[in-house]
Design an enzyme around this catalytic site. Sequence first.
Site, PDB file in Angstrom:
ATOM      1  N   GLN A 108      45.684  48.729  34.857  1.00  0.00           N
ATOM      2  CA  GLN A 108      45.447  49.245  36.202  1.00  0.00           C
ATOM      3  C   GLN A 108      44.554  50.482  36.066  1.00  0.00           C
ATOM      4  OE1 GLN A 108      48.550  49.418  39.563  1.00  0.00           O
ATOM      5  NE2 GLN A 108      48.743  51.367  38.541  1.00  0.00           N
ATOM      6  N   GLU A 120      34.556  43.210  37.726  1.00  0.00           N
ATOM      7  CA  GLU A 120      35.479  42.408  38.556  1.00  0.00           C
ATOM      8  C   GLU A 120      34.950  42.274  39.984  1.00  0.00           C
ATOM      9  OE1 GLU A 120      39.666  42.573  37.860  1.00  0.00           O
ATOM     10  OE2 GLU A 120      39.999  43.238  39.903  1.00  0.00           O
ATOM     11  N   HIS A 178      54.510  50.403  36.053  1.00  0.00           N
ATOM     12  CA  HIS A 178      54.366  49.636  37.296  1.00  0.00           C
ATOM     13  C   HIS A 178      55.214  50.296  38.380  1.00  0.00           C
ATOM     14  CE1 HIS A 178      55.217  46.115  39.995  1.00  0.00           C
ATOM     15  NE2 HIS A 178      53.908  45.996  39.850  1.00  0.00           N
TER      16      HIS A 178
HETATM   17  C1  FAD Z   1      44.214  44.086  35.871  1.00  0.00           C
HETATM   18  C2  FAD Z   1      44.948  43.697  37.137  1.00  0.00           C
HETATM   19  C3  FAD Z   1      44.515  42.618  37.887  1.00  0.00           C
HETATM   20  C4  FAD Z   1      45.190  42.238  39.058  1.00  0.00           C
HETATM   21  N1  FAD Z   1      44.711  41.185  39.803  1.00  0.00           N
HETATM   22  C5  FAD Z   1      45.383  40.770  40.903  1.00  0.00           C
HETATM   23  C6  FAD Z   1      44.935  39.628  41.664  1.00  0.00           C
HETATM   24  O1  FAD Z   1      43.934  39.000  41.329  1.00  0.00           O
HETATM   25  N2  FAD Z   1      45.655  39.254  42.745  1.00  0.00           N
HETATM   26  C7  FAD Z   1      46.787  39.936  43.137  1.00  0.00           C
HETATM   27  O2  FAD Z   1      47.415  39.538  44.132  1.00  0.00           O
HETATM   28  N3  FAD Z   1      47.243  41.015  42.447  1.00  0.00           N
HETATM   29  C8  FAD Z   1      46.568  41.451  41.342  1.00  0.00           C
HETATM   30  N4  FAD Z   1      47.021  42.537  40.630  1.00  0.00           N
HETATM   31  C9  FAD Z   1      48.211  43.259  41.104  1.00  0.00           C
HETATM   32  C10 FAD Z   1      49.519  42.668  40.507  1.00  0.00           C
HETATM   33  O3  FAD Z   1      49.694  41.344  40.954  1.00  0.00           O
HETATM   34  C11 FAD Z   1      50.691  43.548  40.957  1.00  0.00           C
HETATM   35  O4  FAD Z   1      50.606  44.810  40.343  1.00  0.00           O
HETATM   36  C12 FAD Z   1      52.083  42.953  40.793  1.00  0.00           C
HETATM   37  O5  FAD Z   1      52.997  43.805  41.499  1.00  0.00           O
HETATM   38  C13 FAD Z   1      52.571  42.858  39.353  1.00  0.00           C
HETATM   39  O6  FAD Z   1      51.977  41.825  38.682  1.00  0.00           O
HETATM   40  P1  FAD Z   1      52.194  41.638  37.098  1.00  0.00           P
HETATM   41  O7  FAD Z   1      51.504  40.399  36.734  1.00  0.00           O
HETATM   42  O8  FAD Z   1      51.852  42.882  36.382  1.00  0.00           O
HETATM   43  O9  FAD Z   1      53.793  41.424  37.072  1.00  0.00           O
HETATM   44  P2  FAD Z   1      54.894  41.441  35.922  1.00  0.00           P
HETATM   45  O10 FAD Z   1      54.320  41.583  34.580  1.00  0.00           O
HETATM   46  O11 FAD Z   1      55.788  40.282  36.187  1.00  0.00           O
HETATM   47  O12 FAD Z   1      55.683  42.806  36.255  1.00  0.00           O
HETATM   48  C14 FAD Z   1      56.118  43.083  37.579  1.00  0.00           C
HETATM   49  C15 FAD Z   1      57.309  44.026  37.545  1.00  0.00           C
HETATM   50  O13 FAD Z   1      58.446  43.333  37.029  1.00  0.00           O
HETATM   51  C16 FAD Z   1      58.990  44.019  35.912  1.00  0.00           C
HETATM   52  N5  FAD Z   1      59.449  42.993  34.973  1.00  0.00           N
HETATM   53  C17 FAD Z   1      58.688  42.164  34.217  1.00  0.00           C
HETATM   54  N6  FAD Z   1      59.474  41.340  33.485  1.00  0.00           N
HETATM   55  C18 FAD Z   1      60.749  41.656  33.812  1.00  0.00           C
HETATM   56  C19 FAD Z   1      62.019  41.155  33.399  1.00  0.00           C
HETATM   57  N7  FAD Z   1      62.126  40.178  32.492  1.00  0.00           N
HETATM   58  N8  FAD Z   1      63.153  41.709  33.946  1.00  0.00           N
HETATM   59  C20 FAD Z   1      63.058  42.704  34.865  1.00  0.00           C
HETATM   60  N9  FAD Z   1      61.879  43.218  35.282  1.00  0.00           N
HETATM   61  C21 FAD Z   1      60.753  42.694  34.760  1.00  0.00           C
HETATM   62  C22 FAD Z   1      57.845  44.867  35.355  1.00  0.00           C
HETATM   63  O14 FAD Z   1      58.339  46.001  34.642  1.00  0.00           O
HETATM   64  C23 FAD Z   1      57.127  45.256  36.640  1.00  0.00           C
HETATM   65  O15 FAD Z   1      57.765  46.332  37.270  1.00  0.00           O
HETATM   66  C24 FAD Z   1      46.347  42.964  39.469  1.00  0.00           C
HETATM   67  C25 FAD Z   1      46.784  44.065  38.715  1.00  0.00           C
HETATM   68  C26 FAD Z   1      46.091  44.441  37.563  1.00  0.00           C
HETATM   69  C27 FAD Z   1      46.561  45.652  36.768  1.00  0.00           C
END
Ligand code: FAD
Length: 290
Positions: free
Chosen positions: A174, A17, A147
């Site tokens: 993560q 990455e 998370h």
């Molecule tokens: C492999 C990887 C790559 C990443 N790359 C980037 C990047 O390029 N740029 C950047 O800015 N960040 C990046 N991040 C960080 C990421 O954007 C953050 O961790 C962010 O806070 C969560 O993103 P997510 O897509 O996992 O969110 P989600 O999957 O939407 O989850 C976020 C939170 O919401 C909760 N949730 C999900 N669905 C629901 C629902 N229906 N009802 C209630 N709660 C719910 C989950 O339990 C979690 O606590 C990356 C993280 C990882 C692990």
Amino acid sequence: MKISELLNQDAITISFEVFPPKKRENFDSVLSTARSIAQLKPDFMSVTYGAGGGTSDFTADIAADLQKTSGVPMLAHLTCVSSTREYVSRMTEVYKEKGIENIMALRGDIPKEGRICDEYHYAYELIRDLREKGDFCIGGACYPEGHVECEHKKDDLRHLKEKVDAGCDFLTSQMFFDNDVFYNFLYRARDIGINVPILPGIMPITNKKQLSSSVAMSGTSVPPRFSAIVDRFGDSPEAMKQVGIIYAADQIIDLIASGVRHIHVYSMNKPDVAEGILDKLSEVLKDRSI
Ligand SMILES: Cc1cc2nc3c(=O)[nH]c(=O)nc-3n(C[C@H](O)[C@H](O)[C@H](O)COP(=O)(O)OP(=O)(O)OC[C@H]3O[C@@H](n4cnc5c(N)ncnc54)[C@H](O)[C@@H]3O)c2cc1C
């Protein structure tokens, strides 16, 4: 090439990455660093996305350049929490035009100053949109220790299942520093019916400050064995770099020996670290068959 095709082959893969620059004046130097990592010929590379603002084009530009110049398949990240649906649509078209077939679909962190707009709330909504907008291979993020925002791991896993059901082809985790944490997560994920490939995300910690900042942001736990290593070598930059590479390589060896096929390394724009890891694994990765 679609990353899902790579992950469905019976072979071990290793991917790296990189992240884009925050400022235009740093674009060329970041691109040159990323090209050096691409020259190591990983199975694919991912390019992260700076949420919102004017830098988001850099992700597409770097991914497209690397794909063209190195032939390495690219995974471009895209976050949605600070974007309108119209903006996401536009970015999706940019990715298509640049030949990007793989998108890591993320919510992104909620800005400290609050939401900029209120159109996307979770990553699964973006994943649903992307499924409709094109024939992309879509990745999602997962959190072996849960998370940070989600109080109960069980709820986080349920949300993850919903996200996969919305259309994820694979997940990347993560960072974690104790492989048992990943194995435990894998078991729980399979148990709840998440059957897509789950790539462990390995973060080589090559300086002391990097550990505290990464841990503060992600809530990742640091096992005593790794704490002791950082305590002993953290003040010596060269020693810390060496043990950081060895620790990451050791995690990867254990993962592969335990049957994990696909490894994603947070190489953090450090070609020497990416190369150091490949060097430590040169014999391990010679025979990629399962
Ligand atoms: C492999 C990887 C790559 C990443 N790359 C980037 C990047 O390029 N740029 C950047 O800015 N960040 C990046 N991040 C960080 C990421 O954007 C953050 O961790 C962010 O806070 C969560 O993103 P997510 O897509 O996992 O969110 P989600 O999957 O939407 O989850 C976020 C939170 O919401 C909760 N949730 C999900 N669905 C629901 C629902 N229906 N009802 C209630 N709660 C719910 C989950 O339990 C979690 O606590 C990356 C993280 C990882 C692990």
